[in-house]
Every structure is written in C-alpha cells, then in structure tokens.
Design an enzyme around this catalytic site. Structure first.
Site, short mmCIF file in Angstrom:
data_model
loop_
_atom_site.label_atom_id
_atom_site.label_comp_id
_atom_site.label_asym_id
_atom_site.label_seq_id
_atom_site.Cartn_x
_atom_site.Cartn_y
_atom_site.Cartn_z
N ILE A 1 0.85 -1.18 0.00
CA ILE A 1 0.00 0.00 0.00
C ILE A 1 0.89 1.24 0.00
O ILE A 1 1.81 1.35 0.82
CB ILE A 1 -0.94 0.02 1.21
N CYS A 2 0.64 2.14 -0.94
CA CYS A 2 1.34 3.42 -1.02
C CYS A 2 2.86 3.19 -1.09
O CYS A 2 3.34 2.45 -1.95
CB CYS A 2 0.94 4.28 0.17
#
Length: 312
Positions: free
Chosen positions: A102-103
């Site tokens: 994520i990210c």
C-alpha cells in the site's frame, strides 16, 4: 478462512496500516461468517508509528502460512530493509503467498527483489524516486493499483482501499466485495487513476528561465487558438529554436506545455465555478467540447463531469 498478515515496519504510516486491518476484519460472507483472519506482524516488540508506538501480537513468524501479506507504507522510503524482513517476505513468496503493498510500501517490497521486471505503482509523489531507486521496475504513476497475480501494488492512501476491495472480489466475488465497499463508504470501482489527483500548478518551468515572459503570456492567453507559429512569433524566434529551448528548459514541447496549462486551468474552473463544461472548454482554448472532453480525460483519467463531482 483466508488469513491476512499485515506487516508493520518501523515508521509505518498508520493510515496504510489501519486500512487492510479494518477492511478485511469487517468483511462478511453471505452466511454471516467472517471472510478473513487478520494478523498484525512486526519484526520487533515495539514499532514506531510516528504519533504513537505499537506492539504487534505476531512476530515475523506470522507471515508463515498466511494467504496474503500486506506491506503498508513507511515514512522513510530510503530506510534499509532488514535481512530478517527481506527473508521472511521472500520465504512467503516462495510458498506462493499473495503479497500486496500500500502506497510507499512498494519501496520495502521492491527491496526484496520480488518485484523486479514487473509493472508497479506507488504514490505519485514518490513514483520518480521509486523508478530511480529500482530501475528494474516498470513504474506506472497513473493507476490506483496494479495486479500482477501474486504481487500487487497500490497508490497512496485511499488507493489502499481500492486494492483491498479488489482482492476481496478476487477471493469471494463481487457481491461480498460490494458489501465491503458499502461498509467502507467507497465505490467498488473508482473511475480514473492517480492522474486526476496529481497537482500540476503549471507545466514545468524552471525559475529564472529565459522563457518566463513567454510562459506568462501563454497563461494569459489560454483561450486563444494558438499555433506553434504564433508562439514562436511572440518569442521572436524560429519554431525550431523555440522547440529546442522548450525541451531544454521545461522538458516538453510548447504545445504540450500549452495543453497541460489549459487542463490545469480547466480543473480550477471545474472546482470553483458552476460554468458548463462546454463554456469551460471554450474559456481554456478548446474550440470543440468533444476535443476538450477527450483531452481532459486523457490527461486526468476521468471526464470533466466526474472530476467536478469529485472535487467541487
């Protein structure tokens, strides 16, 4: 039951950590049973999460036997990955475990070498650094997430939700994913990609450039039907010299710069006025509403109306 192991690295971003925990923990199957068992794992007893410290109930052994491992983003993407974490992720991958980031979690995952040769994404602000740090990756900064089968990566913040919902749909189908989306107050599929969120105040223009006066004139005349010859005439130079100077000082061509400036102004007008899409297209120099809509969607990934609903 599907087991999800969320790996909390040092300086983990709390939002990125909480997203998979909340989404997967609250997912229910049609008969009411939970769809996932969630483990929060860490290398050490206490992890720095910025505003607070956290103690994970599982160590790195929690990755063993998990069906999915999630790597949330970290505040310092340049921090070295420990050999223990690297080996744990590689071991999970060798067992066929699905691994998603994520990210900025793409950075520690990329440091394992597991993403080499794959198309990936991360937060648009960090995309250039990711590409420079890991040249073996095919970095796509425009999308919300990339699914390579065993390895998945997502863009920043809310795109982690998009990725989690996508994985739920892969695991249990659209109906279960749609219920999870409603609980998260999220659409199951968002239109467009990161391009609609990237801030382009203006096209690239280095301070002190000899083109400063010309660029200011272009911004003041976005509504005019300008040709390359018009711009070169204003600059008092040949079109060939103009193109060369633009590429040297802005990294793009005069017309590409002009198109980007027009779209940025259109975004501003869509956010701050109630003018019709057709009127805004004319205000920023597009003679045809169809041309404006096509150019806007190619640049931002969404239609002008969708952009307005999102940001106005």
């Amino acid at each position: 039951m599907h087991t999800v192991a969320v790996l909390a690295l040092d300086q983990v971003i709390p939002f990125d950590l909480a997203t998979p925990i909340e989404v997967f923990s609250r997912t229910r199957l049609p008969d009411g049973r939970p769809g996932y068992r969630v483990r929060v794992c860490a290398e050490r007893d206490e992890i720095d999460a910025g505003a607070f410290a956290l103690r994970a109930p599982w160590g790195l052994e929690g990755l063993q036997g998990a069906d999915t491992v999630i790597v949330p983003g970290v505040a310092d993407v340049t921090a070295p990955l420990s050999a223990a974490v690297r080996d744990a992720l590689r071991s999970a991958a060798a067992d066929g475990t699905r691994i998603a980031s994520i990210c900025a979690g793409t950075f520690p995952l990329a440091a394992t070498g597991l993403l080499d040769g794959l198309r990936v994404t991360t937060h648009w602000l960090a995309a250039e650094l990711l590409a420079a740090t890991h040249p073996d990756l095919d970095v796509d900064a425009d999308v919300l997430y990339v699914d390579n089968g065993q390895f998945l990566t997502s863009a920043g913040a809310a795109a982690g939700l998009d990725l989690c919902l996508h994985m739920i749909r892969r695991d249990y189908g659209s109906a279960v994913a749609a219920d999870a989306a409603r609980l998260s107050v999220m659409p199951l599929e968002r239109e467009g990609g990161q391009a609609q969120f990237i801030v382009h105040d203006h096209a690239p223009e280095p301070q002190g450039s000899e083109l400063d006066v010309l660029l200011a004139w272009l911004r003041e005349n976005l509504a005019r039907d300008l040709t390359l010859t018009d711009i070169a005439g204003r600059a008092g130079t040949s079109t060939r010299t103009l193109i060369r100077r633009f590429r040297e000082q802005t990294g793009t061509t005069p017309l590409q710069w002009l198109h980007r400036a027009r779209i940025r102004q259109a975004q501003h007008l869509l956010e701050t006025t109630e003018h019709s899409v057709e009127r805004i297209g004319g205000q920023v120099g597009f003679g045809s509403p169809t041309t404006f809509r096509d150019r806007f969607k190619r640049t931002t990934g969404v239609s002008p109306q969708t952009y307005r609903r999102t940001f106005s």
